[in-house]
Structure formats: C-alpha cells, structure tokens
Design a protein around this motif. Structure first.
Motif, mmCIF file in Angstrom:
data_model
loop_
_atom_site.group_PDB
_atom_site.id
_atom_site.type_symbol
_atom_site.label_atom_id
_atom_site.label_comp_id
_atom_site.label_asym_id
_atom_site.label_seq_id
_atom_site.Cartn_x
_atom_site.Cartn_y
_atom_site.Cartn_z
ATOM 1 N N GLN A 1 0.806 -1.209 0.000
ATOM 2 C CA GLN A 1 0.000 0.000 0.000
ATOM 3 C C GLN A 1 0.844 1.266 0.000
ATOM 4 N N MET A 2 2.164 1.154 0.221
ATOM 5 C CA MET A 2 3.020 2.349 0.223
ATOM 6 C C MET A 2 3.276 2.785 -1.213
ATOM 7 N N SER A 3 3.326 4.083 -1.425
ATOM 8 C CA SER A 3 3.630 4.599 -2.757
ATOM 9 C C SER A 3 5.136 4.542 -2.983
ATOM 10 N N HIS A 4 5.549 4.763 -4.225
ATOM 11 C CA HIS A 4 6.966 4.712 -4.598
ATOM 12 C C HIS A 4 7.768 5.786 -3.857
ATOM 13 N N GLU A 5 7.220 6.988 -3.726
ATOM 14 C CA GLU A 5 7.914 8.077 -3.042
ATOM 15 C C GLU A 5 8.091 7.769 -1.550
ATOM 16 N N GLN A 6 7.071 7.168 -0.946
ATOM 17 C CA GLN A 6 7.161 6.827 0.469
ATOM 18 C C GLN A 6 8.244 5.768 0.706
ATOM 19 N N MET A 7 8.336 4.804 -0.209
ATOM 20 C CA MET A 7 9.346 3.747 -0.066
ATOM 21 C C MET A 7 10.748 4.325 -0.196
ATOM 22 N N GLN A 8 10.944 5.270 -1.155
ATOM 23 C CA GLN A 8 12.265 5.871 -1.353
ATOM 24 C C GLN A 8 12.674 6.702 -0.134
ATOM 25 N N SER A 9 11.715 7.480 0.426
ATOM 26 C CA SER A 9 12.048 8.303 1.580
ATOM 27 C C SER A 9 12.337 7.438 2.813
ATOM 28 N N SER A 10 11.604 6.325 2.957
ATOM 29 C CA SER A 10 11.869 5.449 4.103
ATOM 30 C C SER A 10 13.218 4.748 3.937
ATOM 31 N N GLN A 11 13.617 4.412 2.683
ATOM 32 C CA GLN A 11 14.930 3.800 2.454
ATOM 33 C C GLN A 11 16.040 4.810 2.717
ATOM 34 N N ALA A 12 15.810 6.080 2.339
ATOM 35 C CA ALA A 12 16.820 7.114 2.579
ATOM 36 C C ALA A 12 17.010 7.327 4.079
ATOM 37 N N LYS A 13 15.923 7.283 4.836
ATOM 38 C CA LYS A 13 16.021 7.441 6.283
ATOM 39 C C LYS A 13 16.806 6.285 6.889
ATOM 40 N N GLN A 14 16.550 5.089 6.389
ATOM 41 C CA GLN A 14 17.233 3.924 6.936
ATOM 42 C C GLN A 14 18.734 3.987 6.663
ATOM 43 N N SER B 1 20.573 6.615 6.129
ATOM 44 C CA SER B 1 21.223 7.703 6.850
ATOM 45 C C SER B 1 21.353 7.382 8.345
ATOM 46 N N GLN B 2 20.653 6.364 8.803
ATOM 47 C CA GLN B 2 20.736 6.001 10.205
ATOM 48 C C GLN B 2 21.998 5.198 10.520
ATOM 49 N N PHE B 3 22.624 4.597 9.509
ATOM 50 C CA PHE B 3 23.835 3.826 9.754
ATOM 51 C C PHE B 3 25.004 4.764 9.979
ATOM 52 N N ARG B 4 25.839 4.421 10.927
ATOM 53 C CA ARG B 4 27.035 5.214 11.169
ATOM 54 C C ARG B 4 28.177 4.270 11.493
ATOM 55 N N ARG B 5 29.353 4.725 11.260
ATOM 56 C CA ARG B 5 30.546 3.925 11.484
ATOM 57 C C ARG B 5 30.822 3.828 12.986
ATOM 58 N N ILE B 6 31.127 2.622 13.429
ATOM 59 C CA ILE B 6 31.468 2.414 14.831
ATOM 60 C C ILE B 6 32.981 2.284 14.903
ATOM 61 N N GLU B 7 33.601 3.156 15.605
ATOM 62 C CA GLU B 7 35.054 3.125 15.748
ATOM 63 C C GLU B 7 35.440 2.103 16.814
ATOM 64 N N GLN B 8 36.414 1.286 16.469
ATOM 65 C CA GLN B 8 36.926 0.279 17.397
ATOM 66 C C GLN B 8 38.277 0.746 17.924
ATOM 67 N N PRO B 9 38.553 0.504 19.177
ATOM 68 C CA PRO B 9 39.880 0.864 19.697
ATOM 69 C C PRO B 9 40.960 -0.002 19.038
ATOM 70 N N LEU B 10 42.147 0.565 18.945
ATOM 71 C CA LEU B 10 43.246 -0.116 18.280
ATOM 72 C C LEU B 10 43.590 -1.438 18.972
ATOM 73 N N TRP B 11 43.517 -1.483 20.281
ATOM 74 C CA TRP B 11 43.854 -2.721 20.994
ATOM 75 C C TRP B 11 42.882 -3.839 20.656
#
Length: 195
Positions: free
Chosen positions: A27-40, A42-52
C-alpha cells in the motif's frame, strides 16, 4: 496440548503476519518507499573500534591459523611398533575421529594383522582402504575388524577412510632376513676376485 496443534498455530500466526506485512508494503507509494529507504541508510554510522581490540582480534585469528597449520601439517603422527604374536605382526587401531595410532611400524616379509576397532559412527569412517595392497574393507561400528596382508618391500604405505579425508600409514622397515641377505651379498662380492 497436541504437538500438531501447536505447530499449526505457530504456522498460522506466521502466515497471518506475513500477509499483513505484505499488504502494508504493497500500500506504500513509490515516493514513500524511497524516503523510508533514505532514512534507513542515513541512520547507519561507522562504529570506531579501539586499536587494541583490532590488534587482539587479528592476533587471535593469526594464532588460530597457526594452530591449524601445525595440527594438519607439522604435528607428528602417533606411531606404534607392531607386536609379534604367533608369527604375525599385530596392532590394534582405534577408529574415532581418525586413526589411533596413525602410524604403524612393521617389518617386511612378515604377515601383518591390523585390528581396526571403529567407535566413530560417521559415515566417512565406515570403510578403510589400502590402495597399495588392493584392500577396501567395511568397518562395522563397535566391532574389531582384522585386515591382513604381507608387505614385500620396505617403504611407507598409506591407508585412508572411504572419502580419503582421514589418513594413516604403515611404515615397513627391512626385515631381519632381508638385512642378512644383503650383508651376505656384500660378503660374496668382497670375496670374489677382481679382474
């Protein structure tokens, strides 16, 4: 409750949830699916690990690789000399995740009896093969299966499981009769006059 009723209930709930979520996506339109994918994304971010932590994981991985290389390539096989019983060289080999001992030392020119006692139920170890002696023998579970042959020449002869994954070897050394005859040949050669 009956097992069949429980399984049927779980399957029915899975089917209902699957249909409901499919309708919501349909039932979602094409624009709604694209905006929800863009939000998803942009939610990912890099997790920095300590060198040790990176160094510890790398060292652990290298250590495991080294252990595997040592185990499969560099570890020496457990060896056992055959015992002479009534004119037959005899050794019992336990088949449990491989062959124990994995190397048997015998003399050439004498009958050899290897008693295989299979404890491992895996299908790979159901059979043992001696390609140099043209022997292929089934090994029943929890039974001793004797295999007899007479090695004529010194050398190392391998035996494997039916799938060629597990290996062992029979190391054949020169028998006392062969050593004596070769010494006699040298003595005869030394006493013959040279021309």
């Amino acid at each position: 409750m009956n097992k069949t009723a429980i399984i049927g209930s779980v399957a029915s709930l899975g089917l209902v949830f699957g249909i409901a979520s499919h309708k919501a996506v349909a039932q979602m339109s094409h624009e709604q699916m694209q905006s929800s994918q863009a939000k998803q994304t942009s939610q990912f971010r890099r997790i920095e690990q300590p060198l040790w932590a990176k160094a510890a994981v790398s060292a652990g991985g290298l250590g495991l690789i080294g252990l595997e290389l040592w185990w499969f390539l560099l570890s020496k096989p457990k060896s056992q000399k055959a015992q002479l019983k009534q004119g037959v060289q005899e050794v019992t080999i336990t088949v449990d995740g491989g062959y124990e001992p994995s190397q048997v030392v015998v003399n050439s020119g004498q009958r050899v009896r290897l008693n295989f006692y299979r404890q491992d139920p895996s299908s790979c170890l159901e059979e043992v093969r001696f390609p140099d002696f043209y022997i292929a023998q089934q090994l029943p579970l929890n039974q001793v299966t004797p295999i007899e042959f007479t090695p004529k020449q010194p050398g190392t002869y391998t035996f494997t499981c039916g799938m060629n994954m597990f290996r062992g070897e029979v190391k054949v050394e020169a028998g006392q009769g062969q050593v004596q005859s070769s010494k006699d040949d040298e003595t005869v050669a030394d006493t013959q006059p040279t021309k």
